[in-house]
Design an enzyme around this catalytic site. Structure first.
Site, PDB file in Angstrom:
ATOM      1  N   GLY A 184      37.732  27.450  28.178  1.00 10.34           N
ATOM      2  CA  GLY A 184      37.611  28.710  27.421  1.00 10.34           C
ATOM      3  C   GLY A 184      39.007  29.265  27.192  1.00 10.34           C
ATOM      4  O   GLY A 184      39.711  29.605  28.144  1.00 10.34           O
TER       5      GLY A 184
ATOM      6  N   GLY B 144      39.995  32.064  25.418  1.00  8.52           N
ATOM      7  CA  GLY B 144      39.870  33.372  24.778  1.00  8.52           C
ATOM      8  C   GLY B 144      40.726  34.398  25.487  1.00  8.52           C
ATOM      9  O   GLY B 144      41.782  34.081  26.056  1.00  8.52           O
TER      10      GLY B 144
ATOM     11  N   VAL C 240      40.566  35.883  28.278  1.00  9.26           N
ATOM     12  CA  VAL C 240      40.874  35.628  29.677  1.00  9.26           C
ATOM     13  C   VAL C 240      41.682  34.328  29.830  1.00  9.26           C
ATOM     14  O   VAL C 240      42.769  34.298  30.411  1.00  9.26           O
ATOM     15  CB  VAL C 240      39.580  35.556  30.529  1.00  9.26           C
ATOM     16  CG1 VAL C 240      39.889  35.163  31.963  1.00  9.26           C
ATOM     17  CG2 VAL C 240      38.852  36.896  30.488  1.00  9.26           C
ATOM     18  N   GLY C 241      41.149  33.230  29.283  1.00  4.29           N
ATOM     19  CA  GLY C 241      41.715  31.905  29.522  1.00  4.29           C
ATOM     20  C   GLY C 241      43.117  31.705  28.981  1.00  4.29           C
ATOM     21  O   GLY C 241      43.995  31.165  29.671  1.00  4.29           O
TER      22      GLY C 241
ATOM     23  N   LYS D  22      25.539  52.164  35.278  1.00  4.84           N
ATOM     24  CA  LYS D  22      25.369  51.378  34.061  1.00  4.84           C
ATOM     25  C   LYS D  22      24.433  52.136  33.139  1.00  4.84           C
ATOM     26  O   LYS D  22      23.586  52.909  33.607  1.00  4.84           O
ATOM     27  CB  LYS D  22      24.737  50.022  34.403  1.00  4.84           C
ATOM     28  CG  LYS D  22      24.930  48.970  33.340  1.00  4.84           C
ATOM     29  CD  LYS D  22      26.287  48.312  33.451  1.00  4.84           C
ATOM     30  CE  LYS D  22      26.559  47.367  32.308  1.00  4.84           C
ATOM     31  NZ  LYS D  22      27.855  46.689  32.469  1.00  4.84           N
TER      32      LYS D  22
END
Ligand code: NAD
Length: 350
Positions: free
Chosen positions: A159, A161, A163-164, A59
């Site tokens: 949600g 968006g 993903v949903g 990261k």
């Protein structure tokens, strides 16, 4: 990483490379810390291993305001790329505050980045619905494990968006009935089933789900009380807590969002016999797509690989959890750690 001449200050953590080069996003925010970077890098090691990828975890963080003027941002990102050019075990990707343009600048500098624009070989995962496609695979395996047929299964999606809405679309394609969905403005509920294509069109047009002409308009919290078979959180962290999780009336929770449930809430669901497929198994479509992109694959290969790996991993985690009498999250963590340790045992420097 410091370039005082342009005020650049950042950190890279390469957590583990036993399974392959580390992939992990670059986060740009004013208040990033070493500790945050360490934790996120370890999470990427486990996430990549749990996903079954031949990649380690890393990261990077850059301490800056991501809304700085575009020219200054490009200069900072390009300088950061040059500073990490020699760290060839670390492949950067996008995270909070960085996007596909930033990845294109890095790729231009050091020929190494994932999450690129389509014009230079990137696979636009939110556009193709890669994470929602993986959720479908996780739901199919988990539903079969509890003898729940998908045709006619009642689905709730929190949600709507990237993903949903894709998850809702793919599951509706298998005969699931979306009885409730929500976005940041509120929920819409209809036990007879909502029109998923119409909801998807509303969101693509930038309009709230409340503009849908069917069902009852409720506030977002009402989603917890809607009787269903499958409940998919795909919005914010910590939406299920020990205070509210008792209201859920479902058989299966498949986590699209990252850490949508507190550990207490997951334990309470497990105690009630409700299967919870943890985030880093169910929503791995994004990291899998990044790995396919890095290896030169196309969108079709990405979707095939996402379905294949999420399906295999979900099945292993359910089998191991049942064998050992533990939660799916505990089984998933053990699976990831075993894979990392197995790879480390094959390296000279352990
Ligand atoms: P997004 O911004 O595209 O969509 C989020 C949706 O949630 C929007 O429809 C928004 O209106 C809605 N929302 C926000 N607050 C809400 C609330 N309080 N109640 C109900 N709905 C609310 O984001 P996304 O890319 O779909 O990501 C959703 C979650 O999934 C995040 O936790 C993200 O970290 C995680 N995730 C995303 C991906 C990916 O590929 N995009 C991969 C893994 C994990």
């Amino acid at each position: 990483v410091r370039r005082p001449a342009i005020g650049l200050s950042g950190i890279v953590v390469v957590d583990n490379v036993a399974r392959g080069p580390a992939i992990g996003g670059i986060r740009m925010a004013p208040d990033v810390t070493l500790e945050e970077c360490l934790r996120l890098a370890r999470a990427m090691t486990l996430k990549n291993a749990a996903a079954g990828l031949a990649h380690g975890g890393g990261k990077a963080v850059i301490a800056a305001d991501p809304r700085m003027p575009a020219a200054a941002k490009e200069a900072a990102i390009r300088a950061f790329a040059q500073a990490i050019a020699g760290l060839d075990d670390y492949v950067p990707g996008p995270d909070m505050g960085t996007d596909e343009r930033c990845m294109a600048w890095i790729h231009d500098e050091i020929a190494r980045a994932v999450g690129l624009p389509r014009a230079i070989g990137g696979i636009p995962l939110d556009e193709i619905g890669a994470t929602g496609w993986g959720l479908l695979a996780a739901v199919e395996v988990a539903a079969a494990a509890i003898d729940l047929p998908l045709a006619g299964a009642r689905l709730v999606v929190q949600g709507f968006g990237a993903v949903g809405r894709h998850a809702a679309r793919f599951l509706a394609g298998k005969g699931a009935v979306v009885v409730a969905a929500s976005d940041s403005r509120g929920a819409i509920v209809d036990p007879q089933g909502l029109d998923v294509a119409a909801l998807d069109a509303l969101k693509r047009a930038g309009r709230p789900l409340h503009d849908h002409d069917r069902g009852d308009r409720r506030d977002g919290d009402a989603l917890l009380d809607v009787p269903c078979d499958i409940w998919i959180p795909a919005a914010r962290p910590d939406v299920l807590t020990s205070d509210n999780v008792g209201r859920l009336r479902t058989r299966l929770v498949v986590e699209g969002a990252n850490i949508p449930a507190t550990p207490d809430a997951e334990a309470a669901l497990h105690a009630r016999g409700i299967l919870v497929v943890p985030d880093f198994i169910a929503n791995a479509g994004g990291v899998i797509t990044a790995a396919v992109e890095l290896h030169g694959g196309n969108e079709r290969t990405a979707l095939e690989t996402v379905a294949d790996l999420v399906r295999t991993n979900t099945a292993s985690v359910i089998d191991n959890a049942r064998r050992d009498g533990v939660t799916l999250r505990a089984a998933a963590l053990r699976l990831a750690e075993d894979r990392v340790r197995g790879a480390m045992a094959l390296r000279r420097w352990r």
